[in-house]
Design a protein around this motif. Sequence first.
Motif, PDB file in Angstrom:
ATOM      1  N   TRP A 103      22.949  15.001 -14.793  1.00 32.72           N
ATOM      2  CA  TRP A 103      22.248  16.246 -15.132  1.00 32.72           C
ATOM      3  C   TRP A 103      22.956  16.978 -16.262  1.00 32.72           C
ATOM      4  O   TRP A 103      22.328  17.391 -17.237  1.00 32.72           O
ATOM      5  CB  TRP A 103      22.165  17.156 -13.917  1.00 32.72           C
ATOM      6  CG  TRP A 103      21.374  16.628 -12.775  1.00 32.72           C
ATOM      7  CD1 TRP A 103      20.537  15.557 -12.763  1.00 32.72           C
ATOM      8  CD2 TRP A 103      21.358  17.156 -11.448  1.00 32.72           C
ATOM      9  NE1 TRP A 103      19.996  15.374 -11.509  1.00 32.72           N
ATOM     10  CE2 TRP A 103      20.475  16.350 -10.682  1.00 32.72           C
ATOM     11  CE3 TRP A 103      21.992  18.226 -10.820  1.00 32.72           C
ATOM     12  CZ2 TRP A 103      20.224  16.586  -9.326  1.00 32.72           C
ATOM     13  CZ3 TRP A 103      21.754  18.472  -9.475  1.00 32.72           C
ATOM     14  CH2 TRP A 103      20.867  17.660  -8.749  1.00 32.72           C
TER      15      TRP A 103
ATOM     16  N   GLN B 197      17.344   6.528 -17.230  1.00 35.00           N
ATOM     17  CA  GLN B 197      18.634   7.182 -17.037  1.00 35.00           C
ATOM     18  C   GLN B 197      19.691   6.118 -16.795  1.00 35.00           C
ATOM     19  O   GLN B 197      19.407   5.070 -16.215  1.00 35.00           O
ATOM     20  CB  GLN B 197      18.583   8.158 -15.865  1.00 35.00           C
ATOM     21  CG  GLN B 197      18.234   7.528 -14.526  1.00 35.00           C
ATOM     22  CD  GLN B 197      18.068   8.547 -13.416  1.00 35.00           C
ATOM     23  OE1 GLN B 197      17.575   9.659 -13.629  1.00 35.00           O
ATOM     24  NE2 GLN B 197      18.490   8.176 -12.222  1.00 35.00           N
TER      25      GLN B 197
ATOM     26  N   ARG C 182      21.678  18.584  -4.290  1.00 33.89           N
ATOM     27  CA  ARG C 182      20.603  19.185  -5.096  1.00 33.89           C
ATOM     28  C   ARG C 182      20.071  20.445  -4.428  1.00 33.89           C
ATOM     29  O   ARG C 182      19.890  21.491  -5.081  1.00 33.89           O
ATOM     30  CB  ARG C 182      19.470  18.184  -5.284  1.00 33.89           C
ATOM     31  CG  ARG C 182      18.284  18.705  -6.089  1.00 33.89           C
ATOM     32  CD  ARG C 182      17.050  17.884  -5.842  1.00 33.89           C
ATOM     33  NE  ARG C 182      16.581  18.009  -4.468  1.00 33.89           N
ATOM     34  CZ  ARG C 182      15.650  17.231  -3.923  1.00 33.89           C
ATOM     35  NH1 ARG C 182      15.109  16.255  -4.614  1.00 33.89           N
ATOM     36  NH2 ARG C 182      15.277  17.428  -2.664  1.00 33.89           N
TER      37      ARG C 182
ATOM     38  N   ILE D 261      17.093  24.018 -10.390  1.00 33.89           N
ATOM     39  CA  ILE D 261      17.478  22.760 -11.004  1.00 33.89           C
ATOM     40  C   ILE D 261      16.332  21.761 -10.981  1.00 33.89           C
ATOM     41  O   ILE D 261      16.153  20.967 -11.923  1.00 33.89           O
ATOM     42  CB  ILE D 261      18.747  22.191 -10.328  1.00 33.89           C
ATOM     43  CG1 ILE D 261      19.284  20.989 -11.105  1.00 33.89           C
ATOM     44  CG2 ILE D 261      18.512  21.825  -8.875  1.00 33.89           C
ATOM     45  CD1 ILE D 261      19.756  21.318 -12.498  1.00 33.89           C
TER      46      ILE D 261
ATOM     47  N   ARG E 135      14.652  19.919 -14.379  1.00 28.09           N
ATOM     48  CA  ARG E 135      14.644  18.469 -14.541  1.00 28.09           C
ATOM     49  C   ARG E 135      13.228  17.891 -14.552  1.00 28.09           C
ATOM     50  O   ARG E 135      13.057  16.695 -14.776  1.00 28.09           O
ATOM     51  CB  ARG E 135      15.436  17.817 -13.398  1.00 28.09           C
ATOM     52  CG  ARG E 135      16.887  18.252 -13.302  1.00 28.09           C
ATOM     53  CD  ARG E 135      17.712  17.743 -14.440  1.00 28.09           C
ATOM     54  NE  ARG E 135      17.711  16.283 -14.496  1.00 28.09           N
ATOM     55  CZ  ARG E 135      18.043  15.577 -15.561  1.00 28.09           C
ATOM     56  NH1 ARG E 135      18.382  16.192 -16.677  1.00 28.09           N
ATOM     57  NH2 ARG E 135      18.030  14.269 -15.543  1.00 28.09           N
TER      58      ARG E 135
ATOM     59  N   THR F 238      25.325  11.770 -10.025  1.00 28.63           N
ATOM     60  CA  THR F 238      23.995  12.330 -10.302  1.00 28.63           C
ATOM     61  C   THR F 238      24.102  13.675 -10.999  1.00 28.63           C
ATOM     62  O   THR F 238      23.390  13.940 -11.975  1.00 28.63           O
ATOM     63  CB  THR F 238      23.203  12.459  -8.994  1.00 28.63           C
ATOM     64  OG1 THR F 238      23.073  11.162  -8.398  1.00 28.63           O
ATOM     65  CG2 THR F 238      21.828  13.042  -9.239  1.00 28.63           C
TER      66      THR F 238
END
Length: 469
Positions: free
Chosen positions: A168, A320, A122, A195, A199, A164
Amino acid sequence: MATSVDVLIIGAGLSGLQAALDVHDAGHSFTIIEARDRVGGKTYSVSRPDGKGLQEMGAAWTNDTNQSMYWSYCQKFGLTPVVQNIKGTVACEDTDGKCHHFNYGGLPNFAEAEVRNMIDIRDLIEATARDSETFRQPRRNELDQQTLEQWIIQAGAGPRAVQTVRLWTHGMLGQDPSDVSALAFLELARGGLGIANLRHDGKDGAQYLRLEEGTQAVAQGMAKLLPSGSIKLNCAANAVTAHDQGTKYTTRLVDGRTITSRRVIVSIPGPAYKNITFSPPLPPSRLIYTTAVRYGCYVKYICLFKTPFWRRSGACGLAQSFKGPLSHCRDTSVDSQSNYALTCFLVSRPGRQWYAKSSNEREAAILEQVSSLFGLAESAVRDEFIGSMMSPWMEDQWAGWGCPFAMAPPGIMGQRDDGQLITEPFGGMYFVGTELTNEWRGYMEGALRSGKRGAAQLLQDLRSESAKL
């Protein structure tokens, strides 16, 4: 209908409406033609069958800080913001179907090494998207030769980090990271201020606010600012032909009528360009782009409930899944209207498999998964269930048969300079839309900024042309 205008605008979405407002303010005549029976493009706010408010079939979220153009219209039209609920836990379903919960703003309960690797990837995406050198040659072309998945694996992403990132891209695009160019994804992250911000559902984040009156209310308000009769609905363009070296255009409608104009603004999604014949053909770079960019599978299935039952167990409604068919869902309730709903997103391969089922099978699969995510008996969820609403984009030719916006696979954007495809006209034809912006690409804010940019280019060219006469 005026048969001759200074500017013809194809598409009455946010970008086309913004371009029209700027052209009108500059004193030029114009007509907007729209293939559908409404304005708004992919903002489409639909009343619940029981009359308890609206739900969004398309674009749903904004914020009141870094999405300044859209928010200014919300204020101008007196629209009512609804803060996205983030109070409580997030539901997470693993590939084996086992579910756990973690506090909003935290991380899933995975192994420590997996979580650390997820954070590293990330942070790499965040840093790379914020580095201006990423988008200059030769780095730009290097990144465009790889898929996003290839790039993160080369950077050290383990299986959980890849899952993950897949989550996304599922949520943002309906595609897998193996489908999209690493460069295209990094441009998307850059335009949304990183990012993490894209999110985020809290203050400043991309999913901070919804509108009680629906996001389409902005487009409807913009349309009312334009002269009566200047927007022609149920008018689809069939062909656009340039004359006199791009200083005059004839646009033929599907019904055979024609409109002449000095300039044309094309404000439709890339895959929908296939509905129009351009003569001469679009230049190779744009033709390759509009042919190659693609949607994933991306369907909203909105479950309407009697009460927000998920909150009673401490959940915020955000969920999720690494398993599917539901990839993620959010609470899209408006409590003041007793409008309680979970908007579920069915995407990529699991979404396609779900979409192929009968309506009863679709409903059963979603309610079963919702009950598992929030730890309730399926019978209890069914007792709360009123009905559902589903987005239409997969069957909509004017959207290009998909949603939310088209993304480029590897090898399409890298050889061009940063922003070149976005800003480059073709003669007297200008191209706008939420795909064609470096700021908030894929969002309502991006659509507005793109429309303003395209109108500014056109108006400057008209001034230059007049100065030469």
